[in-house]
Design a protein around this motif. Structure first.
Motif, PDB file in Angstrom:
ATOM      1  N   PHE A  29       0.825  -1.202   0.000  1.00  0.00           N
ATOM      2  CA  PHE A  29       0.000   0.000   0.000  1.00  0.00           C
ATOM      3  C   PHE A  29       0.862   1.255   0.000  1.00  0.00           C
ATOM      4  N   ALA A  30       1.896   1.267   0.850  1.00  0.00           N
ATOM      5  CA  ALA A  30       2.795   2.424   0.898  1.00  0.00           C
ATOM      6  C   ALA A  30       3.499   2.612  -0.434  1.00  0.00           C
ATOM      7  N   ALA A  31       3.900   1.518  -1.068  1.00  0.00           N
ATOM      8  CA  ALA A  31       4.568   1.609  -2.370  1.00  0.00           C
ATOM      9  C   ALA A  31       3.654   2.235  -3.412  1.00  0.00           C
ATOM     10  N   GLU A  32       2.380   1.900  -3.375  1.00  0.00           N
ATOM     11  CA  GLU A  32       1.429   2.484  -4.324  1.00  0.00           C
ATOM     12  C   GLU A  32       1.230   3.969  -4.054  1.00  0.00           C
ATOM     13  N   VAL A  33       1.186   4.349  -2.756  1.00  0.00           N
ATOM     14  CA  VAL A  33       1.025   5.763  -2.409  1.00  0.00           C
ATOM     15  C   VAL A  33       2.175   6.592  -2.955  1.00  0.00           C
ATOM     16  N   PHE A  34       3.388   6.028  -2.897  1.00  0.00           N
ATOM     17  CA  PHE A  34       4.572   6.746  -3.353  1.00  0.00           C
ATOM     18  C   PHE A  34       4.913   6.467  -4.818  1.00  0.00           C
ATOM     19  N   VAL A  57       5.462  -0.427 -10.618  1.00  0.00           N
ATOM     20  CA  VAL A  57       4.900  -1.747 -10.336  1.00  0.00           C
ATOM     21  C   VAL A  57       5.919  -2.873 -10.493  1.00  0.00           C
ATOM     22  N   PRO A  58       6.760  -2.878 -11.550  1.00  0.00           N
ATOM     23  CA  PRO A  58       7.742  -3.966 -11.661  1.00  0.00           C
ATOM     24  C   PRO A  58       8.734  -4.023 -10.504  1.00  0.00           C
ATOM     25  N   GLU A  59       8.883  -2.888  -9.771  1.00  0.00           N
ATOM     26  CA  GLU A  59       9.841  -2.820  -8.672  1.00  0.00           C
ATOM     27  C   GLU A  59       9.250  -3.234  -7.337  1.00  0.00           C
ATOM     28  N   VAL A  60       7.912  -3.185  -7.222  1.00  0.00           N
ATOM     29  CA  VAL A  60       7.296  -3.307  -5.904  1.00  0.00           C
ATOM     30  C   VAL A  60       7.585  -4.654  -5.256  1.00  0.00           C
ATOM     31  N   THR A  61       7.373  -5.743  -5.977  1.00  0.00           N
ATOM     32  CA  THR A  61       7.557  -7.067  -5.381  1.00  0.00           C
ATOM     33  C   THR A  61       8.989  -7.257  -4.883  1.00  0.00           C
ATOM     34  N   ARG A  62       9.961  -6.893  -5.701  1.00  0.00           N
ATOM     35  CA  ARG A  62      11.362  -7.050  -5.307  1.00  0.00           C
ATOM     36  C   ARG A  62      11.678  -6.205  -4.090  1.00  0.00           C
ATOM     37  N   ARG A  63      11.206  -4.955  -4.080  1.00  0.00           N
ATOM     38  CA  ARG A  63      11.534  -4.057  -2.978  1.00  0.00           C
ATOM     39  C   ARG A  63      10.849  -4.487  -1.693  1.00  0.00           C
ATOM     40  N   VAL A  64       9.587  -4.892  -1.773  1.00  0.00           N
ATOM     41  CA  VAL A  64       8.860  -5.330  -0.583  1.00  0.00           C
ATOM     42  C   VAL A  64       9.499  -6.587  -0.003  1.00  0.00           C
ATOM     43  N   ASP A  65       9.835  -7.548  -0.854  1.00  0.00           N
ATOM     44  CA  ASP A  65      10.468  -8.781  -0.370  1.00  0.00           C
ATOM     45  C   ASP A  65      11.813  -8.473   0.291  1.00  0.00           C
TER      46      ASP A  65
END
Length: 310
Positions: free
Chosen positions: A100-105, A109-117
């Motif tokens: 959710f925070a990643a979407e706010v900022f 999208v291609p980066e979100v999974t890698r960064r969250v993990d």
């Protein structure tokens, strides 16, 4: 090198109350900078001004070259903020909180999974990443809140009382995280009441009092400026006898601060006095094995400063 944060005469009033009053300082890239002071000193207000959440009544600031007053969204896009009482979404999992925070900022999208993990693993949350956060301990929630502040890969991180209410183990984990962030080259502004924490983590500190910057520098610089020369500890192979103690006390410019076990602590502002104490200690049979000046602690500096500004 351009300062990561540059503050010039910054002020903010709430009616008749001057919360921040003409503050000026700089923070260098990659520095961990501590903001200290009692409750009501203006620390949180200053952070809000730098993040562009509040507008100043006077003065100016630059964060990464941006003006928080006119470019607040751009500043927040490049900074992470951990508030004193961070709220996480307890019905969501840790992974969902970070997504959710990643979407706010607007993290791509291609980066979100890698960064969250990566953040879940780095902050020790991987094994419980998909559980509701409501079942987490306070320390785990605090780690999640810091991870959330980093999800958009900010260059500057503002931490407001990051270990408030945490037990020693959880506090140590937060300290380790700050060290990791420093190693990554990010700039950190740390607001804390814990002087030991600030001394361990910060390159420099600024002490606020009633909205004004009362002191700025390293612990050593502030100690030299505010206090007398720090004590010198003479350590012996075995506890020194009375003759040794009397001989040292008789050296001009030397006073005995304490005798404990194999050590004698002396106040000796001049190097010549220290040399004289060493000479008479050896001459009277003391088997001296070490002599060193103890640096002033941040606690000593802080309370000396409070006496100056009260």
């Amino acid at each position: 090198m351009t300062a990561a944060i540059a503050v010039d005469g910054l002020a903010r009033a709430f009616g008749p109350v001057q919360a921040v009053d003409g503050v000026s300082f700089q923070v260098e890239p990659g520095e961990v900078f501590g903001l200290l002071g009692p409750n009501g000193a203006g620390k949180t207000t200053l952070i809000r001004l730098l993040a562009g959440v509040l507008l100043p009544t006077a003065g100016s600031a630059r964060v990464l070259g941006l003006d928080p007053t006119r470019e607040g969204p751009a500043v927040r896009q490049r900074c992470g903020v951990l508030t004193e009482m961070p709220a996480v979404y307890e019905r969501l999992s840790a992974r969902q909180n970070l997504w959710f925070a990643a979407e706010v900022f607007d993290v791509p999208v291609p980066e979100v999974t890698r960064r969250v993990d990566h953040l879940l693993g780095e902050f020790g949350l991987g094994e419980r990443a998909d559980e509701p956060v409501g079942g987490f301990s306070k320390g785990m929630k605090q780690r999640l809140a810091i991870a959330r502040a980093l999800v958009h890969n900010p260059e500057v991180l503002f931490l407001d009382e990051p270990t408030a209410g945490l037990d020693p183990v959880a506090s140590r984990q937060v300290h380790d995280l700050v060290d990791t962030i420093r190693e990554e080259g990010r700039t950190v502004v740390l607001c804390t009441h814990r002087l030991v924490e600030a001394e361990a983590l910060c390159d420099r500190v600024g002490v606020l009092s009633r909205g004004r910057l009362a002191a700025l520098g390293t612990v050593r610089e502030l100690g030299e400026r505010l206090l007398a020369a720090s004590p010198v500890t003479l350590t012996f192979l075995e506890p020194p006898g009375e003759a040794v103690v009397r001989a040292i006390a008789g050296v001009r410019g030397v006073s005995i601060e304490g005798v404990l076990g194999r050590s004698i602590e002396i106040a000796a502002p001049e190097d010549e006095s220290i040399a004289g104490a060493i000479q008479v200690a050896v001459a009277t049979g003391g088997r001296l094995i070490a002599a060193g000046r103890r640096e002033h602690t941040l606690e000593e500096v802080y309370f000396a400063l409070q006496g100056d500004v009260t």
